[in-house]
Design a protein around this motif. Structure first.
Motif, mmCIF file in Angstrom:
data_model
loop_
_atom_site.group_PDB
_atom_site.id
_atom_site.type_symbol
_atom_site.label_atom_id
_atom_site.label_comp_id
_atom_site.label_asym_id
_atom_site.label_seq_id
_atom_site.Cartn_x
_atom_site.Cartn_y
_atom_site.Cartn_z
ATOM 1 N N PHE A 120 0.816 -1.218 0.000
ATOM 2 C CA PHE A 120 0.000 0.000 0.000
ATOM 3 C C PHE A 120 0.853 1.272 0.000
ATOM 4 O O PHE A 120 0.665 2.136 -0.869
ATOM 5 N N THR A 137 -3.416 5.483 -12.240
ATOM 6 C CA THR A 137 -4.223 4.406 -11.671
ATOM 7 C C THR A 137 -4.480 3.316 -12.695
ATOM 8 O O THR A 137 -4.432 2.119 -12.387
ATOM 9 N N PRO A 190 -6.170 -4.950 -5.568
ATOM 10 C CA PRO A 190 -6.882 -3.739 -5.146
ATOM 11 C C PRO A 190 -6.058 -2.857 -4.211
ATOM 12 O O PRO A 190 -6.221 -1.630 -4.215
ATOM 13 N N VAL A 191 -5.183 -3.468 -3.408
ATOM 14 C CA VAL A 191 -4.338 -2.675 -2.515
ATOM 15 C C VAL A 191 -3.364 -1.832 -3.321
ATOM 16 O O VAL A 191 -3.169 -0.642 -3.042
ATOM 17 N N TRP A 192 -2.751 -2.434 -4.338
ATOM 18 C CA TRP A 192 -1.791 -1.708 -5.175
ATOM 19 C C TRP A 192 -2.481 -0.592 -5.965
ATOM 20 O O TRP A 192 -1.996 0.543 -6.009
ATOM 21 N N VAL A 193 -3.605 -0.903 -6.565
ATOM 22 C CA VAL A 193 -4.332 0.093 -7.349
ATOM 23 C C VAL A 193 -4.862 1.203 -6.443
ATOM 24 O O VAL A 193 -4.776 2.397 -6.769
ATOM 25 N N GLY A 194 -5.398 0.826 -5.301
ATOM 26 C CA GLY A 194 -5.907 1.818 -4.369
ATOM 27 C C GLY A 194 -4.816 2.734 -3.842
ATOM 28 O O GLY A 194 -5.012 3.947 -3.701
ATOM 29 N N GLY A 195 -3.652 2.162 -3.531
ATOM 30 C CA GLY A 195 -2.535 2.972 -3.080
ATOM 31 C C GLY A 195 -2.088 3.955 -4.140
ATOM 32 O O GLY A 195 -1.776 5.116 -3.854
ATOM 33 N N THR A 196 -2.061 3.490 -5.399
ATOM 34 C CA THR A 196 -1.688 4.376 -6.505
ATOM 35 C C THR A 196 -2.663 5.530 -6.638
ATOM 36 O O THR A 196 -2.265 6.695 -6.805
ATOM 37 N N LEU A 197 -3.940 5.230 -6.573
ATOM 38 C CA LEU A 197 -4.967 6.270 -6.696
ATOM 39 C C LEU A 197 -4.827 7.305 -5.586
ATOM 40 O O LEU A 197 -4.886 8.518 -5.840
ATOM 41 N N LEU A 198 -4.624 6.845 -4.351
ATOM 42 C CA LEU A 198 -4.482 7.769 -3.228
ATOM 43 C C LEU A 198 -3.255 8.655 -3.423
ATOM 44 O O LEU A 198 -3.318 9.882 -3.235
#
Length: 214
Positions: free
Chosen positions: A12, A32, A128-136
């Motif tokens: 993350f 993202t 989802p953790v990797w993508v979510g971290g990128t988005l944040l």
């Protein structure tokens, strides 16, 4: 999925760091989307320095292939355990395989759990953790964040190294490990770019082959 929790936790902040760095050269949506489709942290970081318009597609492709060349060796290591499974499932899982997912799966198959669901669980958890971290990271606009300054670049490497220790089967593993360390260190000192990844893996494979022939 439970087995991969430590890797997901470390992924993350790594994703946040990538999103912050990528935000300096591309819109948050593009960053993202890259994480969602490419799903390869080290390769994504490597190509950021080449991200200029018009995109140098050949250089981007070669860089990504070089950084991810280790997956050839990792896939070959898993092949004997999954050779009898339907090819469509093997190819799907291979597309989402990460360093952490591979290490967890190898650890379990050496214990007798030859189940492709282990690898699938790591993908379901980590993606989802990797993508979510990128988005944040992209949204908060931390483009000036230096991952090395905050130690974010060593999180996944540290967790992965810890898991690799669990794969130790005896003194026969020491030579390939030393060969990997020596080849990687030598390439880091004397070669530019990401050659150390490919050379370290090749040295370990050759050492393992030599040991097996003995």
């Amino acid at each position: 999925m439970r087995l991969t929790v430590p890797f997901s936790i470390s992924a993350f902040p790594f994703g946040v760091a990538f999103g912050a760095a990528a935000g300096a050269v591309m819109p948050p949506g593009d960053a993202t989307l890259m994480s969602a489709l490419v799903f390869a942290g080290s390769a994504q970081f490597a190509v950021l320095g080449l991200w200029t318009m018009p995109l140098p597609l050949v250089a981007l492709t070669l860089t990504a292939l070089l950084v991810n060349a280790r997956h050839v060796v990792m896939g070959a290591a898993l092949h004997p355990f999954f050779a009898g499974l339907p090819r469509r499932w093997v190819m799907l899982m291979a597309a989402g395989m990460t360093d952490g997912g591979w290490a967890i799966t190898m650890q379990e198959v050496t214990r007798g759990r030859r189940d492709l669901g282990i690898l699938a669980g790591t993908i379901i958890m980590q993606w989802p953790v990797w993508v979510g971290g990128t988005l944040l990271g992209a949204l908060i606009g931390s483009a000036g964040l230096d991952p090395k300054r905050w130690g974010l670049d060593v999180l996944i490497a540290g967790v992965f190294a810890t898991t690799v220790i669990g794969l130790y089967r005896g003194r026969g593993d020491i030579l390939p490990w030393l060969a990997a360390i020596g080849g990687t260190a030598g390439a880091l000192l004397w070669l530019p770019g990401n050659w150390y990844i490919l050379i370290g893996g090749a040295c370990a494979g050759l050492a393992g082959l030599w040991r097996h022939d003995k």
